[in-house]
Scaffold this motif. Sequence first.
Motif, PDB file in Angstrom:
ATOM      1  N   ALA A  29     -18.492  49.102  13.288  1.00 28.12           N
ATOM      2  CA  ALA A  29     -18.943  49.921  11.930  1.00 28.12           C
ATOM      3  C   ALA A  29     -18.388  51.044  11.680  1.00 28.12           C
ATOM      4  O   ALA A  29     -18.710  52.144  10.881  1.00 28.12           O
ATOM      5  N   GLY A  30     -17.264  51.346  12.648  1.00 24.56           N
ATOM      6  CA  GLY A  30     -16.461  52.684  12.280  1.00 24.56           C
ATOM      7  C   GLY A  30     -17.498  53.743  12.867  1.00 24.56           C
ATOM      8  O   GLY A  30     -18.310  53.684  13.761  1.00 24.56           O
ATOM      9  N   ASN A  31     -16.906  55.103  12.628  1.00 24.00           N
ATOM     10  CA  ASN A  31     -17.310  56.294  13.334  1.00 24.00           C
ATOM     11  C   ASN A  31     -17.976  57.198  12.304  1.00 24.00           C
ATOM     12  O   ASN A  31     -17.639  56.829  11.182  1.00 24.00           O
ATOM     13  N   GLN A  32     -18.920  58.005  12.700  1.00 23.44           N
ATOM     14  CA  GLN A  32     -19.659  58.784  11.753  1.00 23.44           C
ATOM     15  C   GLN A  32     -19.851  60.145  12.347  1.00 23.44           C
ATOM     16  O   GLN A  32     -19.933  60.303  13.559  1.00 23.44           O
ATOM     17  N   ALA A  33     -20.058  61.004  11.349  1.00 20.49           N
ATOM     18  CA  ALA A  33     -20.522  62.547  11.815  1.00 20.49           C
ATOM     19  C   ALA A  33     -20.969  63.285  10.683  1.00 20.49           C
ATOM     20  O   ALA A  33     -20.804  62.785   9.649  1.00 20.49           O
ATOM     21  N   ASP A  34     -21.780  64.347  11.045  1.00 22.00           N
ATOM     22  CA  ASP A  34     -22.301  65.214   9.977  1.00 22.00           C
ATOM     23  C   ASP A  34     -21.780  66.605  10.187  1.00 22.00           C
ATOM     24  O   ASP A  34     -21.365  67.206  11.202  1.00 22.00           O
ATOM     25  N   LEU A  35     -21.353  67.265   8.915  1.00 19.76           N
ATOM     26  CA  LEU A  35     -20.788  68.696   9.053  1.00 19.76           C
ATOM     27  C   LEU A  35     -21.514  69.334   7.914  1.00 19.76           C
ATOM     28  O   LEU A  35     -20.965  69.153   6.755  1.00 19.76           O
ATOM     29  N   GLY A  36     -22.442  70.014   8.029  1.00 20.32           N
ATOM     30  CA  GLY A  36     -23.198  70.826   7.143  1.00 20.32           C
ATOM     31  C   GLY A  36     -23.902  69.720   5.978  1.00 20.32           C
ATOM     32  O   GLY A  36     -24.741  68.766   6.549  1.00 20.32           O
ATOM     33  N   ASP A  37     -23.530  70.045   4.812  1.00 22.05           N
ATOM     34  CA  ASP A  37     -24.053  69.014   3.897  1.00 22.05           C
ATOM     35  C   ASP A  37     -23.197  67.731   3.821  1.00 22.05           C
ATOM     36  O   ASP A  37     -23.402  66.984   2.905  1.00 22.05           O
ATOM     37  N   VAL A  38     -22.083  67.787   4.362  1.00 16.78           N
ATOM     38  CA  VAL A  38     -21.118  66.503   4.191  1.00 16.78           C
ATOM     39  C   VAL A  38     -21.404  65.478   5.326  1.00 16.78           C
ATOM     40  O   VAL A  38     -21.537  66.043   6.500  1.00 16.78           O
ATOM     41  N   ARG A  39     -21.542  64.276   4.824  1.00 14.06           N
ATOM     42  CA  ARG A  39     -21.729  63.069   5.822  1.00 14.06           C
ATOM     43  C   ARG A  39     -20.679  62.093   5.831  1.00 14.06           C
ATOM     44  O   ARG A  39     -20.110  61.527   4.835  1.00 14.06           O
ATOM     45  N   LEU A  40     -19.843  62.085   6.853  1.00 12.10           N
ATOM     46  CA  LEU A  40     -18.779  61.182   7.128  1.00 12.10           C
ATOM     47  C   LEU A  40     -19.364  59.507   7.659  1.00 12.10           C
ATOM     48  O   LEU A  40     -20.170  59.547   8.970  1.00 12.10           O
ATOM     49  N   ARG A  41     -18.962  58.500   7.276  1.00  9.06           N
ATOM     50  CA  ARG A  41     -19.619  57.329   7.727  1.00  9.06           C
ATOM     51  C   ARG A  41     -18.670  56.233   7.691  1.00  9.06           C
ATOM     52  O   ARG A  41     -17.830  56.378   6.735  1.00  9.06           O
TER      53      ARG A  41
END
Length: 214
Positions: free
Chosen positions: A38-50
């Motif tokens: 399903a790939g990788n994910q991360a949160d950075l402040g108000d930004v969500r990488l999914r």
Amino acid sequence: MNRAPRAAVMGVLLLSPIALTACSAGQVTQTSTQEPNAGNQADLGDVRLRALSLPYPTGGQYASGSDARLVGAIASTSSDEDTLVSIEGEAFDSVEVIDPDAAEPAADAGGSGDLGITVPPNGIVYLSSGQGPTVALVGLTEDIGPGEAIDVTFTFEEAGEITLPVPVGVPTRDLPRGEEFDFHGEEEVSGEEGSVEESSGQEAREQESADSEG
């Protein structure tokens, strides 16, 4: 998009990142028992990488010097827009962005230039999905395949910078198999050969008996 549908889409994205890579159900396949990438994910402040990943490559491997699309989604929970200004990494030479919504085509960013990908307030940007900008990592510096990942650094104008491994995806369909060996056919051939040999031996004994009587 009005507020209610947008909130629903954001909820699905944040709570279920694998929705981006889900495949249709209804039949049992070889890959149905395998854990999907399903790939990788991360949160950075108000930004969500999914669901960040590189699609499964033709032939099963990305060769050194080739290009790879970056697939995934970037969501914002902020009331203000942000901008993805650069994508960098030691595993590729540069980045190229094709944004159908941009006023003019984005040039090769060299891995560190201003990409200018806008992340709308309380919105989502889909990468290389046909619904937004297509992002290509140009000039991979090494061979990579499924089970491997490369470190990619994302820099946003407001949210800041984050580095995370982006994996190579797995096949989304069954791969062709080699021709199966027919063990029953082998047994039948062996049995037929044994019958021929036995019949030949019987005929030889009968001929030998006739000669001795004569």
